[in-house]
Scaffold this motif. Sequence first.
Motif, PDB file in Angstrom:
ATOM      1  N   ARG A  93       8.443  15.579  -1.254  1.00 50.42           N
ATOM      2  CA  ARG A  93       7.535  15.281  -0.139  1.00 50.42           C
ATOM      3  C   ARG A  93       7.588  13.799   0.184  1.00 50.42           C
ATOM      4  O   ARG A  93       7.428  12.950  -0.693  1.00 50.42           O
ATOM      5  CB  ARG A  93       6.101  15.694  -0.474  1.00 50.42           C
ATOM      6  N   LEU A  94       7.803  13.490   1.461  1.00 48.50           N
ATOM      7  CA  LEU A  94       7.779  12.125   1.971  1.00 48.50           C
ATOM      8  C   LEU A  94       6.841  12.088   3.162  1.00 48.50           C
ATOM      9  O   LEU A  94       7.027  12.846   4.131  1.00 48.50           O
ATOM     10  CB  LEU A  94       9.179  11.669   2.405  1.00 48.50           C
ATOM     11  N   ASP A  95       5.840  11.234   3.112  1.00 44.36           N
ATOM     12  CA  ASP A  95       4.868  11.106   4.195  1.00 44.36           C
ATOM     13  C   ASP A  95       5.123   9.814   4.970  1.00 44.36           C
ATOM     14  O   ASP A  95       5.015   8.718   4.409  1.00 44.36           O
ATOM     15  CB  ASP A  95       3.445  11.112   3.636  1.00 44.36           C
ATOM     16  N   TYR A  96       5.450   9.975   6.243  1.00 43.90           N
ATOM     17  CA  TYR A  96       5.760   8.845   7.116  1.00 43.90           C
ATOM     18  C   TYR A  96       4.591   8.541   8.042  1.00 43.90           C
ATOM     19  O   TYR A  96       3.889   9.450   8.496  1.00 43.90           O
ATOM     20  CB  TYR A  96       6.973   9.163   7.993  1.00 43.90           C
ATOM     21  N   ARG A  97       4.452   7.268   8.358  1.00 41.88           N
ATOM     22  CA  ARG A  97       3.485   6.803   9.350  1.00 41.88           C
ATOM     23  C   ARG A  97       4.254   6.046  10.434  1.00 41.88           C
ATOM     24  O   ARG A  97       5.041   5.143  10.130  1.00 41.88           O
ATOM     25  CB  ARG A  97       2.452   5.877   8.696  1.00 41.88           C
ATOM     26  N   PHE A  98       4.032   6.408  11.680  1.00 36.76           N
ATOM     27  CA  PHE A  98       4.668   5.745  12.819  1.00 36.76           C
ATOM     28  C   PHE A  98       3.579   5.138  13.689  1.00 36.76           C
ATOM     29  O   PHE A  98       2.680   5.837  14.150  1.00 36.76           O
ATOM     30  CB  PHE A  98       5.472   6.747  13.655  1.00 36.76           C
ATOM     31  N   GLU A  99       3.687   3.836  13.914  1.00 35.59           N
ATOM     32  CA  GLU A  99       2.782   3.147  14.823  1.00 35.59           C
ATOM     33  C   GLU A  99       3.548   2.741  16.063  1.00 35.59           C
ATOM     34  O   GLU A  99       4.705   2.333  15.984  1.00 35.59           O
ATOM     35  CB  GLU A  99       2.172   1.905  14.162  1.00 35.59           C
ATOM     36  N   GLU A 140       4.542   6.140   3.541  1.00 38.01           N
ATOM     37  CA  GLU A 140       3.296   5.787   2.869  1.00 38.01           C
ATOM     38  C   GLU A 140       3.195   6.401   1.483  1.00 38.01           C
ATOM     39  O   GLU A 140       2.509   5.884   0.619  1.00 38.01           O
ATOM     40  CB  GLU A 140       2.107   6.260   3.718  1.00 38.01           C
ATOM     41  N   ARG A 141       3.873   7.544   1.283  1.00 39.76           N
ATOM     42  CA  ARG A 141       3.760   8.217  -0.004  1.00 39.76           C
ATOM     43  C   ARG A 141       5.019   9.035  -0.257  1.00 39.76           C
ATOM     44  O   ARG A 141       5.588   9.632   0.660  1.00 39.76           O
ATOM     45  CB  ARG A 141       2.533   9.142  -0.009  1.00 39.76           C
ATOM     46  N   ALA A 142       5.476   9.050  -1.500  1.00 34.89           N
ATOM     47  CA  ALA A 142       6.627   9.864  -1.903  1.00 34.89           C
ATOM     48  C   ALA A 142       6.273  10.592  -3.186  1.00 34.89           C
ATOM     49  O   ALA A 142       5.864   9.976  -4.164  1.00 34.89           O
ATOM     50  CB  ALA A 142       7.858   8.983  -2.121  1.00 34.89           C
ATOM     51  N   ASN A 143       6.422  11.918  -3.179  1.00 30.60           N
ATOM     52  CA  ASN A 143       6.082  12.729  -4.345  1.00 30.60           C
ATOM     53  C   ASN A 143       7.153  13.787  -4.577  1.00 30.60           C
ATOM     54  O   ASN A 143       7.729  14.313  -3.631  1.00 30.60           O
ATOM     55  CB  ASN A 143       4.744  13.456  -4.158  1.00 30.60           C
ATOM     56  N   SER A 144       7.393  14.102  -5.841  1.00 27.51           N
ATOM     57  CA  SER A 144       8.149  15.288  -6.212  1.00 27.51           C
ATOM     58  C   SER A 144       7.144  16.246  -6.840  1.00 27.51           C
ATOM     59  O   SER A 144       6.652  16.000  -7.945  1.00 27.51           O
ATOM     60  CB  SER A 144       9.278  14.942  -7.193  1.00 27.51           C
ATOM     61  N   LEU A 145       6.828  17.308  -6.150  1.00 24.04           N
ATOM     62  CA  LEU A 145       5.758  18.214  -6.548  1.00 24.04           C
ATOM     63  C   LEU A 145       6.302  19.333  -7.414  1.00 24.04           C
ATOM     64  O   LEU A 145       7.199  20.082  -6.998  1.00 24.04           O
ATOM     65  CB  LEU A 145       5.085  18.789  -5.310  1.00 24.04           C
ATOM     66  N   LEU A 146       5.785  19.460  -8.616  1.00 30.21           N
ATOM     67  CA  LEU A 146       6.220  20.498  -9.532  1.00 30.21           C
ATOM     68  C   LEU A 146       5.683  21.847  -9.048  1.00 30.21           C
ATOM     69  O   LEU A 146       4.492  21.988  -8.759  1.00 30.21           O
ATOM     70  CB  LEU A 146       5.714  20.199 -10.938  1.00 30.21           C
ATOM     71  N   ALA A 177       0.830  -1.220   0.000  1.00 33.41           N
ATOM     72  CA  ALA A 177       0.000   0.000   0.000  1.00 33.41           C
ATOM     73  C   ALA A 177       0.847   1.244   0.000  1.00 33.41           C
ATOM     74  O   ALA A 177       0.583   2.208   0.695  1.00 33.41           O
ATOM     75  CB  ALA A 177      -0.943  -0.002   1.194  1.00 33.41           C
ATOM     76  N   GLY A 178       1.918   1.203  -0.786  1.00 34.28           N
ATOM     77  CA  GLY A 178       2.781   2.369  -0.923  1.00 34.28           C
ATOM     78  C   GLY A 178       3.732   2.562   0.232  1.00 34.28           C
ATOM     79  O   GLY A 178       4.207   3.673   0.444  1.00 34.28           O
ATOM     80  N   SER A 179       4.000   1.500   1.006  1.00 35.74           N
ATOM     81  CA  SER A 179       4.809   1.649   2.210  1.00 35.74           C
ATOM     82  C   SER A 179       6.168   0.994   2.050  1.00 35.74           C
ATOM     83  O   SER A 179       6.310  -0.006   1.391  1.00 35.74           O
ATOM     84  CB  SER A 179       4.114   1.018   3.413  1.00 35.74           C
ATOM     85  N   VAL A 180       7.165   1.590   2.700  1.00 34.06           N
ATOM     86  CA  VAL A 180       8.502   1.012   2.763  1.00 34.06           C
ATOM     87  C   VAL A 180       8.912   0.955   4.218  1.00 34.06           C
ATOM     88  O   VAL A 180       8.815   1.942   4.937  1.00 34.06           O
ATOM     89  CB  VAL A 180       9.525   1.865   1.981  1.00 34.06           C
ATOM     90  N   LEU A 181       9.342  -0.195   4.688  1.00 36.97           N
ATOM     91  CA  LEU A 181       9.763  -0.323   6.079  1.00 36.97           C
ATOM     92  C   LEU A 181      11.150   0.264   6.241  1.00 36.97           C
ATOM     93  O   LEU A 181      12.043   0.029   5.441  1.00 36.97           O
ATOM     94  CB  LEU A 181       9.784  -1.808   6.468  1.00 36.97           C
ATOM     95  N   LEU A 182      11.336   1.027   7.271  1.00 37.74           N
ATOM     96  CA  LEU A 182      12.614   1.691   7.517  1.00 37.74           C
ATOM     97  C   LEU A 182      13.281   1.060   8.728  1.00 37.74           C
ATOM     98  O   LEU A 182      12.888   1.297   9.870  1.00 37.74           O
ATOM     99  CB  LEU A 182      12.414   3.190   7.770  1.00 37.74           C
TER     100      LEU A 182
END
Length: 312
Positions: free
Chosen positions: A285-291, A299-305, A15-20
Amino acid sequence: MYNRRKFIAQSAMAAGSVLLGSRALHAASMDVAPVQYLTILHTNDTHSRLDPFPMDGSRNEGLGGVARRAALIEKIRGEAEHVLLLDAGDIFQGTPYFNIYNGEPEIKALTQMGYDAVTIGNHDYDGGIENLAAQMQAHGRFETIVCNYDFAGTPMENVAVPYKIFKRGGLKIGVLGVGIELDGLVPANLYGNTRYLDPVAKANETAALLRSKGCDLVICLSHLGYRYSGNKISDLKLAAATSNIDLIIGGHTHDFLEQPEVVRNKNGAEVIINQVGWAGIKLGRLDYRFERGKRGKVERANSLLVTKKTGE
């Protein structure tokens, strides 16, 4: 040589996630919400580009501009729970603004946009180390971070710090910085008595310190460059040779990465590397989720123009 893996392909099945990494969150032992979110926004190599590119038929016409970037940042801040805004160096040099005003409007713009921290690029010395220190002291309301430049006895001695810990909600985010070797790249009279130290050794040392202080995420602001054909140290090599760094925000080589790169560090844990070109054309932009009790996820990575539309 590293296998290039597209971030989006790697994360699609989760679901667009990468474990760190494999480290438990410091927040797990704190009385905080069971789920927390962190948005990291970043730029690099903005090179005094305060205005958008002119409408002259060029490839970048109409792109960029600090007013549009500021509007986009404020929009995201209005939507996201916690935001950290960072820059990976080369703030100066590239337009007449720098030649005339020596970096003052660039630093004022970063302050007004609410940047939390920057590292130092080679072109930030183009007005001399005295000018760099003066602009940061007079107009910078953010942290200047670099751990592998020894500034003892220079005007930057009490201006830059090797790291900074930021708190967002119940999270602790450690940020360190590394700079490129100046000898042969910057005239010696411009950087003065600055001593360049091994970035891998200093990054390892500083990241370990940040982890020992309970940081949930360790970020490296790097002006080393993304990749080189020889043995020159790059972000890819740094990621593979270090421990405890979760994210490298890079600069210097002006790479527009379509998605962040993922590299295994020397302990086998994943390190994310990102870079968004130059001139403020894009905002990363990098959106992180911490549980609580679990590993952090992107959860999401974007390069916003950055365009007129995004600045509305």
